[in-house]
Design an enzyme around this catalytic site. Structure first.
Site, PDB file in Angstrom:
ATOM      1  N   GLU A 285       0.841  -1.205   0.000  1.00  0.00           N
ATOM      2  CA  GLU A 285       0.000   0.000   0.000  1.00  0.00           C
ATOM      3  C   GLU A 285       0.877   1.257   0.000  1.00  0.00           C
ATOM      4  O   GLU A 285       0.740   2.126   0.864  1.00  0.00           O
ATOM      5  CB  GLU A 285      -1.006  -0.016   1.165  1.00  0.00           C
ATOM      6  CG  GLU A 285      -1.969  -1.174   1.045  1.00  0.00           C
ATOM      7  CD  GLU A 285      -3.236  -1.089   1.898  1.00  0.00           C
ATOM      8  OE1 GLU A 285      -3.322  -0.220   2.777  1.00  0.00           O
ATOM      9  OE2 GLU A 285      -4.147  -1.910   1.666  1.00  0.00           O
TER      10      GLU A 285
ATOM     11  N   GLU B 232      -4.872  -8.686  -0.741  1.00  0.00           N
ATOM     12  CA  GLU B 232      -5.700  -8.413   0.449  1.00  0.00           C
ATOM     13  C   GLU B 232      -7.141  -8.317  -0.009  1.00  0.00           C
ATOM     14  O   GLU B 232      -7.491  -7.434  -0.810  1.00  0.00           O
ATOM     15  CB  GLU B 232      -5.278  -7.114   1.147  1.00  0.00           C
ATOM     16  CG  GLU B 232      -3.973  -7.259   1.884  1.00  0.00           C
ATOM     17  CD  GLU B 232      -3.618  -6.056   2.759  1.00  0.00           C
ATOM     18  OE1 GLU B 232      -4.542  -5.365   3.245  1.00  0.00           O
ATOM     19  OE2 GLU B 232      -2.412  -5.828   2.945  1.00  0.00           O
TER      20      GLU B 232
HETATM   21  O1  AHR Z   1      -5.424  -6.078   6.566  1.00  0.00           O
HETATM   22  C1  AHR Z   1      -5.371  -4.959   7.365  1.00  0.00           C
HETATM   23  C2  AHR Z   1      -4.687  -3.782   6.680  1.00  0.00           C
HETATM   24  O2  AHR Z   1      -5.429  -3.399   5.576  1.00  0.00           O
HETATM   25  C3  AHR Z   1      -3.326  -4.041   6.103  1.00  0.00           C
HETATM   26  O3  AHR Z   1      -2.317  -3.926   7.037  1.00  0.00           O
HETATM   27  C4  AHR Z   1      -3.190  -2.986   5.068  1.00  0.00           C
HETATM   28  O4  AHR Z   1      -2.346  -3.356   4.010  1.00  0.00           O
HETATM   29  C5  AHR Z   1      -4.623  -2.737   4.639  1.00  0.00           C
HETATM   30  O5  AHR Z   1      -4.931  -1.400   4.637  1.00  0.00           O
END
Ligand code: AHR
Length: 517
Positions: free
Chosen positions: A193, A317
């Site tokens: 991110e 994710e």
């Molecule tokens: O999964 C939780 C968080 O969500 C992670 O650390 C991040 O990459 C995303 O914003």
């Protein structure tokens, strides 16, 4: 294919089929693209009780252990064959300094986990502990390197420590830690991110940084590194465009995408994990289905620069993100997991399967005790969530050949808004068995699905079902078996061997896996 669909549709009309019925047409002769097993990957961050408590427990914990790794969790995860595990974050990755997590545990420096509650991280679970976990799970490691606050040298050293087989400063350290042979880690993320917690970069700046860090994150003999660029947040198509344009294709194996299903669609009040109305459920599923749009549009941008589909779209994710369970630390992201979560998992995996030509890897956030977990733990106890059972059912798709699926679904309508009630995907495994996963998102109504199996000549079908009394049903430590898979036989194979039709009655809010052979 069109002819097949037409035949079914006409058949439905003749039979007086109502708009409540779904029609699926499968073309087994077009089963060519492999569903990469890595689509079924997991993510585990140093966050709340994800690692500490969920996987790594105190020395004196009574639960069965290997070192400090709890084996009840490992054994449950082994059953669903997770192909890869992403670690150490997430946002945590961009402030993690890997050298603090090697060597004598008693000497390891502590740090503050600023992203997740400001708790003290004691670094007792570091690189070698993670690699031991992967070994126990029979899974591939996917390591996220620190680009946000770490140096190029630091990342380069980590890869050398992991993968180099000769004499060098880093291999000397590794050997001092008792590990003679290199690990051969393949999957390596260059930041996480980077548009947000990983450094708030612009895509143009990230491209330059990626090129620099990736240059020194080396491939060593027998350890070609699959570098994964930190990709877009949800529908930030500009980010994907700039990365695809600016990063030479040969430098990256994949580009990531992060998207969370938030019930309310707002990062403020996200909605309860267990207490929701049908209208809230409907909105959640609508938000979940947005993944189809995202994958299609990001893939289209990638196609422009990479028509041969060499670069993977890595959805590293995904999952549902609700308000934290009342009474728990909100920064620990602990949430219960209901039948709704199972429907989200099954629907999302169907989307990934159907895009197997571009989506080569994905990671559910986050395995144990965090967000949409497979497993919840309380002290020495553990329970399996409804989501776990979806992964157990769907493991049959791993490595299979995707069967293109054409689906005409009836609508599921709530408050005047509609989504498709039915979704699905299908694959053929090495033994020639066809696996068809079908989801009925309608919270109230059972639906009939007519599957055209023309020219497949299957003689036998068997089925498995995941459903529950309501979409809010959950497993608890007191009642761990509320939601689990059972045998399923509400289907009928009819027609001639050359023109087989499988008619399936899907209960309301259910997931079904059918095996035809
Ligand atoms: O999964 C939780 C968080 O969500 C992670 O650390 C991040 O990459 C995303 O914003």
């Amino acid at each position: 294919m069109k002819k097949q669909l037409l035949t079914i549709l006409m058949g439905c009309l003749v039979l007086g089929a109502s708009a409540q019925k779904a029609v699926v047409s499968l073309d087994a002769s077009q089963a060519k693209t492999e569903i990469d097993p890595n689509i079924y990957g997991m993510f585990s961050e140093h966050l709340g009780r994800g690692i500490y408590g969920g996987i790594w427990v105190p020395k004196d914990a009574k639960v069965k252990k290997e070192g400090r790794i709890r084996m009840d969790v490992v054994e449950a995860l082994r059953k669903i064959q997770i192909p890869n595990l992403r670690w150490p974050g997430g946002c945590f990755a961009d402030e993690y300094h890997w050298m603090d997590g090697i060597g004598d545990p008693a000497q390891r420096p502590k740090m503050i986990n600023t992203n997740w509650g400001g708790v003290t991280e004691d670094n007792s679970f570091g690189t070698n502990e993670f690699m031991q976990l992967c070994h126990l799970l029979h899974t591939q490691p996917y390591i996220s390197g620190n680009m946000g606050s770490g140096t190029v040298q630091e990342m380069s050293n980590w890869v050398e420590y992991l993968n180099f087989d000769g004499e060098s400063p880093m291999t000397k350290l590794r050997k001092q830690d008792g590990v003679d042979k290199p690990y051969g880690v393949q999957f390596f993320g260059i930041g996480n991110e980077s548009w947000g917690c990983g450094g708030n970069m612009t895509p143009e700046y990230y491209v330059d940084q990626f090129r620099r860090y990736a240059t020194f994150a080396r491939s060593y003999q027998n350890a070609p590194l699959k570098r994964i660029a930190s990709g877009a947040n949800s529908d930030d198509y500009h980010w994907t465009e700039v990365l695809m344009k600016g990063i030479p294709l040969g430098m990256m194996w994949g580009i990531s995408l992060h998207y969370y299903t938030i019930p309310t669609g707002s990062w403020g009040k996200k909605g309860s994990a267990t207490d929701f109305t049908e209208a809230e459920y409907f909105n959640t599923m609508k938000n979940c289905l947005h993944m189809e749009d995202l994958v299609t549009k990001h893939s289209a941008i990638m196609d422009k620069y990479d028509p041969q589909k060499k670069v993977a779209l890595v959805v590293d994710e995904w999952g549902v993100w609700t308000d934290a369970e009342p009474g728990t630390n909100p920064s620990f992201l602990y949430q219960q997991n209901s039948m709704r979560d199972a429907l989200i998992a099954a629907t999302t995996l169907n989307i990934f399967n159907n895009h197997a030509d571009r989506v080569k890897m994905a990671n559910l956030a986050q395995t144990v005790n965090v967000l949409q977990s497979l497993i919840l733990t309380k002290g020495d106890e553990m329970i399996l969530t409804p989501t776990y059972y979806v992964f157990e059912m769907y493991k049959k798709h791993q490595g299979g050949k995707l069967v293109p699926l054409h689906l005409i679904s009836p609508a599921y309508t709530v408050d005047g808004k509609s989504i498709d009630a039915i979704n699905g995907s299908a694959s053929i495994d090495k033994a020639g068995v066809m696996h068809i996963s079908l989801v009925n998102l309608d919270a109230e109504k059972a639906r009939t699905v007519t599957v055209d199996l023309t020219n497949t000549k299957y003689g036998k079908v068997s089925g498995e079902l995941l459903d529950a009394k309501t979409v809010t049903a959950i497993n608890t430590f007191e009642q761990p078996g509320n939601v689990k898979t059972t045998g399923f036989a509400d289907y009928k194979l009819s027609g001639s061997p050359e023109n087989q039709i499988l008619t399936v009655n899907l209960p309301a809010h259910s997931v079904v896996m059918l095996d035809a052979q």
